[in-house]
Design a protein around this motif. Sequence first.
Motif, PDB file in Angstrom:
ATOM      1  N   THR A  11       0.931  -0.813  23.908  1.00  0.00           N
ATOM      2  CA  THR A  11       1.045   0.000  22.953  1.00  0.00           C
ATOM      3  C   THR A  11       0.180   1.425  22.915  1.00  0.00           C
ATOM      4  O   THR A  11      -1.018   1.078  23.373  1.00  0.00           O
ATOM      5  CB  THR A  11       0.437  -0.721  21.490  1.00  0.00           C
ATOM      6  OG1 THR A  11      -0.518  -1.299  21.728  1.00  0.00           O
ATOM      7  CG2 THR A  11       1.713  -1.541  21.057  1.00  0.00           C
ATOM      8  N   SER A  12       0.522   2.419  22.319  1.00  0.00           N
ATOM      9  CA  SER A  12      -0.321   3.690  22.374  1.00  0.00           C
ATOM     10  C   SER A  12       0.172   4.224  21.293  1.00  0.00           C
ATOM     11  O   SER A  12       1.144   3.810  20.606  1.00  0.00           O
ATOM     12  CB  SER A  12       0.032   4.569  23.586  1.00  0.00           C
ATOM     13  OG  SER A  12       1.226   4.836  23.526  1.00  0.00           O
ATOM     14  N   PHE A  17       5.967  -0.663  24.009  1.00  0.00           N
ATOM     15  CA  PHE A  17       6.918  -1.016  25.012  1.00  0.00           C
ATOM     16  C   PHE A  17       6.572  -2.717  25.169  1.00  0.00           C
ATOM     17  O   PHE A  17       5.451  -3.002  25.180  1.00  0.00           O
ATOM     18  CB  PHE A  17       6.513  -0.120  26.442  1.00  0.00           C
ATOM     19  CG  PHE A  17       7.448  -1.037  27.613  1.00  0.00           C
ATOM     20  CD1 PHE A  17       8.900  -0.359  27.690  1.00  0.00           C
ATOM     21  CD2 PHE A  17       7.015  -1.757  28.264  1.00  0.00           C
ATOM     22  CE1 PHE A  17       9.568  -0.667  28.342  1.00  0.00           C
ATOM     23  CE2 PHE A  17       7.883  -2.338  29.335  1.00  0.00           C
ATOM     24  CZ  PHE A  17       9.165  -1.824  29.476  1.00  0.00           C
ATOM     25  N   SER A  38      11.650   0.928  33.068  1.00  0.00           N
ATOM     26  CA  SER A  38      11.872  -0.272  32.260  1.00  0.00           C
ATOM     27  C   SER A  38      11.000  -1.463  32.631  1.00  0.00           C
ATOM     28  O   SER A  38      11.538  -2.351  31.920  1.00  0.00           O
ATOM     29  CB  SER A  38      13.422  -0.615  33.023  1.00  0.00           C
ATOM     30  OG  SER A  38      13.308  -0.702  34.568  1.00  0.00           O
ATOM     31  N   THR A  41       7.075  -1.987  37.451  1.00  0.00           N
ATOM     32  CA  THR A  41       5.777  -2.098  37.958  1.00  0.00           C
ATOM     33  C   THR A  41       4.878  -2.995  37.083  1.00  0.00           C
ATOM     34  O   THR A  41       4.144  -3.811  37.833  1.00  0.00           O
ATOM     35  CB  THR A  41       5.174  -0.544  38.116  1.00  0.00           C
ATOM     36  OG1 THR A  41       5.897   0.185  38.961  1.00  0.00           O
ATOM     37  CG2 THR A  41       3.674  -0.625  38.513  1.00  0.00           C
ATOM     38  N   LEU A  42       5.206  -2.912  35.776  1.00  0.00           N
ATOM     39  CA  LEU A  42       4.438  -3.750  34.729  1.00  0.00           C
ATOM     40  C   LEU A  42       4.637  -5.212  35.239  1.00  0.00           C
ATOM     41  O   LEU A  42       3.519  -6.134  35.318  1.00  0.00           O
ATOM     42  CB  LEU A  42       4.670  -3.487  33.416  1.00  0.00           C
ATOM     43  CG  LEU A  42       4.195  -4.454  32.385  1.00  0.00           C
ATOM     44  CD1 LEU A  42       2.621  -4.343  32.404  1.00  0.00           C
ATOM     45  CD2 LEU A  42       4.807  -3.967  31.030  1.00  0.00           C
ATOM     46  N   GLU A 165       8.635  -0.277  45.346  1.00  0.00           N
ATOM     47  CA  GLU A 165       9.263   0.909  45.903  1.00  0.00           C
ATOM     48  C   GLU A 165       8.529   1.556  47.338  1.00  0.00           C
ATOM     49  O   GLU A 165       8.319   2.466  47.780  1.00  0.00           O
ATOM     50  CB  GLU A 165       9.484   2.223  44.983  1.00  0.00           C
ATOM     51  CG  GLU A 165       9.918   2.001  43.778  1.00  0.00           C
ATOM     52  CD  GLU A 165      10.576   2.638  43.385  1.00  0.00           C
ATOM     53  OE1 GLU A 165      11.330   3.748  44.080  1.00  0.00           O
ATOM     54  OE2 GLU A 165      10.571   3.162  42.143  1.00  0.00           O
TER      55      GLU A 165
HETATM   56  N1  LIG Z   1      -0.155   1.982  26.865  1.00  0.00           N
HETATM   57  C1  LIG Z   1       1.141   2.307  26.696  1.00  0.00           C
HETATM   58  N2  LIG Z   1       1.543   2.159  25.570  1.00  0.00           N
HETATM   59  C2  LIG Z   1       2.927   2.164  25.569  1.00  0.00           C
HETATM   60  N3  LIG Z   1       4.160   2.127  26.387  1.00  0.00           N
HETATM   61  C3  LIG Z   1       3.327   2.187  27.720  1.00  0.00           C
HETATM   62  C4  LIG Z   1       2.070   2.057  27.834  1.00  0.00           C
HETATM   63  N4  LIG Z   1       1.735   2.079  29.156  1.00  0.00           N
HETATM   64  C5  LIG Z   1       3.044   2.320  29.763  1.00  0.00           C
HETATM   65  N5  LIG Z   1       4.024   1.971  28.807  1.00  0.00           N
HETATM   66  C6  LIG Z   1       5.464   2.132  29.241  1.00  0.00           C
HETATM   67  O1  LIG Z   1       5.738   1.088  29.932  1.00  0.00           O
HETATM   68  C7  LIG Z   1       7.138   1.116  30.530  1.00  0.00           C
HETATM   69  C8  LIG Z   1       6.925   0.417  31.803  1.00  0.00           C
HETATM   70  O2  LIG Z   1       6.501   1.056  32.871  1.00  0.00           O
HETATM   71  P1  LIG Z   1       6.790   0.692  34.421  1.00  0.00           P
HETATM   72  O3  LIG Z   1       5.655   1.437  35.102  1.00  0.00           O
HETATM   73  O4  LIG Z   1       6.486  -0.637  34.490  1.00  0.00           O
HETATM   74  O5  LIG Z   1       8.084   1.287  34.574  1.00  0.00           O
HETATM   75  P2  LIG Z   1       9.017   1.278  35.747  1.00  0.00           P
HETATM   76  O6  LIG Z   1      10.099   0.422  35.686  1.00  0.00           O
HETATM   77  O7  LIG Z   1       8.139   0.750  37.153  1.00  0.00           O
HETATM   78  O8  LIG Z   1       9.245   2.771  36.188  1.00  0.00           O
HETATM   79  P3  LIG Z   1       9.304   3.647  37.361  1.00  0.00           P
HETATM   80  O9  LIG Z   1      10.755   3.251  38.072  1.00  0.00           O
HETATM   81  O10 LIG Z   1       9.609   4.942  36.619  1.00  0.00           O
HETATM   82  O11 LIG Z   1       8.000   3.444  38.374  1.00  0.00           O
HETATM   83  C9  LIG Z   1       7.348   2.438  30.662  1.00  0.00           C
HETATM   84  O12 LIG Z   1       8.700   2.760  29.706  1.00  0.00           O
HETATM   85  C10 LIG Z   1       6.076   3.148  29.899  1.00  0.00           C
HETATM   86  O13 LIG Z   1       6.298   4.395  29.214  1.00  0.00           O
END
Ligand SMILES: Nc1ncnc2c1ncn2[C@@H]1O[C@H](COP(=O)(O)OP(=O)(O)OP(=O)(O)O)[C@@H](O)[C@H]1O
Length: 231
Positions: A11-12, A17, A38, A41-42, A165
Amino acid sequence: MIELQLDKTLTSPRRRFNLALSFKTDARRLLVYGPSGSGKTLLLQLMAGLQTPDAGLINVAGRTLFDASRGINLPARERQMGFVFQDYALFPHLNARQNIAFGLRRGVLNPRRTASAPQVEQWLERFSLHDIQHLYPHQLSGGQRQRTALARALITQPRALLLDEPFSALDPALRQHMRQQLATLQSQLDIPMIIISHDPQDLVFFDAAVLHIEAGRQAGAPPQPRSSEKG
Ligand SMILES: Nc1ncnc2c1ncn2[C@@H]1O[C@H](COP(=O)(O)OP(=O)(O)OP(=O)(O)O)[C@@H](O)[C@H]1O
């Protein structure tokens, strides 16, 4: 085997998310696929112990890395996950040899510029990095940076390899060469590999089980081992 039950909310002030996934797979290669933002990375960060789930369970290759119900949360250094970051995240002030030796470091000091250990020699050799070992990351080509990052991850003898990636910064010819090298390595090391990719070519080449994520949720069928992995 990889078993994940994950719930994590970020959350921010202006955004929330939530990543919620639950699956189990015997596949040795898992390809995580989905649009930007999506949660791919998380997911890797949660597996590596760089972020903590709010609830759930993470089992990889027979070890419980996290289990909220039993109060288990292994710190990142004990998880033995080799992580290759999207931009490789090499240390800019360390040369290639020092970057590779970093994983072996004991204590807080950086490895010396001439850091030596049999494993460092082995990985320099394996990835043909001897000639560029004293160069700094900004002096390396994309392929050399990637091989340095892979060597830094693998020198720790991880139990699984997490790749964000890994080929996106490489030109198509080099990409194909590195796919081949990675596939060979994985067979030799015999560890599970989880790859984030947007590239359909990776899907074809690795013949991996696929986890499709959209907006923090699993989309489509749960990951299944593909033809060459069955049996
Ligand atoms: N502190 C935060 N508060 C709210 N949302 C957040 C915060 N930090 C990250 N996010 C959201 O978490 C989501 C997941 O991010 P992540 O980096 O895992 O995406 P991803 O699928 O790896 O993207 P990409 O392919 O662009 O690297 C994103 O939509 C991002 O905006």
